[in-house]
Write a protein that holds these residues in place. Structure first.
Motif, PDB file in Angstrom:
ATOM      1  N   GLU A 238      60.383 -71.672  79.789  1.00  0.00           N
ATOM      2  CA  GLU A 238      60.316 -71.037  78.465  1.00  0.00           C
ATOM      3  C   GLU A 238      59.089 -71.503  77.682  1.00  0.00           C
ATOM      4  OE1 GLU A 238      62.059 -68.676  76.978  1.00  0.00           O
ATOM      5  OE2 GLU A 238      63.389 -68.368  78.696  1.00  0.00           O
ATOM      6  N   LYS A 239      58.739 -72.762  77.849  1.00  0.00           N
ATOM      7  CA  LYS A 239      57.591 -73.325  77.134  1.00  0.00           C
ATOM      8  C   LYS A 239      56.266 -72.723  77.624  1.00  0.00           C
ATOM      9  CE  LYS A 239      55.717 -77.826  75.761  1.00  0.00           C
ATOM     10  NZ  LYS A 239      55.786 -79.285  76.015  1.00  0.00           N
ATOM     11  N   ASN A 240      56.173 -72.483  78.942  1.00  0.00           N
ATOM     12  CA  ASN A 240      54.939 -71.967  79.537  1.00  0.00           C
ATOM     13  C   ASN A 240      54.935 -70.449  79.691  1.00  0.00           C
ATOM     14  OD1 ASN A 240      53.580 -74.564  80.175  1.00  0.00           O
ATOM     15  ND2 ASN A 240      55.384 -74.875  81.439  1.00  0.00           N
ATOM     16  N   LYS A 241      55.820 -69.762  78.974  1.00  0.00           N
ATOM     17  CA  LYS A 241      55.880 -68.306  79.030  1.00  0.00           C
ATOM     18  C   LYS A 241      54.669 -67.704  78.315  1.00  0.00           C
ATOM     19  CE  LYS A 241      59.294 -64.646  78.411  1.00  0.00           C
ATOM     20  NZ  LYS A 241      60.609 -64.304  77.830  1.00  0.00           N
ATOM     21  N   LYS A 242      53.950 -66.817  79.001  1.00  0.00           N
ATOM     22  CA  LYS A 242      52.741 -66.191  78.438  1.00  0.00           C
ATOM     23  C   LYS A 242      52.835 -64.676  78.594  1.00  0.00           C
ATOM     24  CE  LYS A 242      49.762 -70.150  79.488  1.00  0.00           C
ATOM     25  NZ  LYS A 242      48.628 -70.628  80.294  1.00  0.00           N
TER      26      LYS A 242
END
Length: 389
Positions: A238-242
């Protein structure tokens, strides 16, 4: 009479051998999917079925094309067996033995390939894989020999059947079937009845109980660590979702490898416990073994017990008992699901349909009392409302 027993051993390949193993597995997957697509095209056009012999001839012509020249780098037996496997799945589908066959996904399917049972060779510590290196130099011939994790596990100079090399996400494994003489000894000890459960894995009629391994501290700690890793991996994704797409970073790959290790460890602990339990039961040499036919799908619908039922691996327990009893000439009796075992008298065999339960009357009284209390409370509230008006 001879019996085929399978042996599975872990491989320890180097980096060059690892790339070759993945190359072989990907080529086997390509050949399988190509055969599946040809079968589907032929069925849509109005044909019934293409034999594996015709598909192999067509595949050899495909290898001669410039676009598919890379197929010649892999042993011919690997692609041949993949095409044969695809045809066998279609045959089983037409017989009604399986569902409609699907294509093998690169992401979801387990990488595996076949080795020729005549050309494969075993030593005490190594296995020779066909076609990794065609050079006659001794230095390059070493690429064909992969080291085994266990010494003297697979016997040398015997007939092998269906050698397969698979990858489970962490390690490469080789499985091979070996012929053995069937035992003629007939056990004559007292028979054993087994009751499977969640509190204990198995309660036997000879007063031997086998514990639930999932209640051990080591399994509980591993399960806790597994849950923590699952949550941390989800947070990292979720943190690295782009732009609506999930990005896999190096830290996520490390966490997923650690998660796989814990998952494999838990599975190995449970499988080992089942093997030990079934072996102990069979080694007592009973004249028969009786187990119940459990409705596992129905038990899984209970949300409070579904996880505990899943961890017990009831089907695996039954499968192991079946082949171990077959090896030792022990008849395995599977009782019917609705067999009245609790209502059946062990002496005369009379079935008591209306089995008396002394607690039934107590439960009935408690239910009547609770219903009357609820009614009185409702009446009291109604009287309060009327008096207030």
């Amino acid at each position: 009479m001879k019996v085929i027993t399978s042996i599975k051993v872990q491989l320890k390949p180097n980096k060059n051998q690892m790339t070759k193993l993945f190359q072989y597995a990907n080529t086997a997957r390509f050949a399988y999917n190509w055969a599946m697509s040809r079968e589907q095209e032929y069925c849509i056009s109005g044909g019934k079925f293409i034999s594996d012999n015709d598909l192999r001839k067509e595949f050899t012509q495909l290898k001669k094309q410039k676009d598919h020249h890379w197929l010649n780098e892999v042993s011919n037996n690997v692609t041949k067996q993949s095409i044969k496997d695809a045809c066998n799945t279609y045959k089983r589908f037409f017989k009604g033995q399986c569902k409609y066959p699907k294509f093998k996904s690169k992401r979801k399917s387990t990488p595996s390939f076949y080795q020729d049972n005549i050309k494969i060779k075993f030593t005490e510590t190594h296995v020779k894989v066909e076609g990794f290196s065609s050079s006659k130099k001794l230095n390059k011939q070493k690429l064909n020999w992969i080291r085994l994790a266990e010494k003297d596990r697979i016997p040398i100079d015997c007939k092998y059947t269906n050698p397969r090399i698979t990858y489970d996400g962490l390690h490469w494994w080789i499985s091979v079937g070996i012929e053995k003489e069937d035992s003629t000894r007939i056990p004559l000890n007292e028979g054993i009845g087994i009751d499977l459960g969640i509190k204990n894995l198995a309660i036997c009629s000879n007063e031997n109980n086998y514990e639930n391994i999932n209640k051990k501290l080591t399994v509980k700690k591993s399960e806790k660590r597994k849950r923590m890793l699952q949550r941390s991996i989800a947070r990292k994704y979720e943190k690295n979702k782009k732009k609506g797409n999930y990005c896999k970073t190096r830290n996520i790959i490390k966490s997923e490898e650690e998660f796989l290790k814990i998952n494999h460890r838990l599975m190995n602990i449970r499988q080992n416990h089942l093997h030990q339990t079934t072996s102990k039961i069979v080694k007592r040499e009973p004249s028969f073994i009786c187990i119940e036919d459990l409705n596992v799908n129905g038990m899984m619908k209970n949300r409070h017990l579904s996880k505990a039922v899943q961890q017990q691996l009831f089907y695996e327990f039954r499968r192991q008992l079946e082949y171990k009893c077959n090896w030792n000439n022990i008849p395995l009796i599977i009782a019917e699901r609705f067999f009245p075992s609790s209502k059946l008298c062990s002496c005369c065999g009379n079935i008591k349909k209306m089995l008396y339960n002394p607690l039934h009357n107590i439960y009935k009284l408690i239910r009547i009392c609770t219903d009357s209390l609820v009614r009185n409370l409702r009446l009291w509230r109604v009287l309060e409302l009327v008096s207030s008006i």
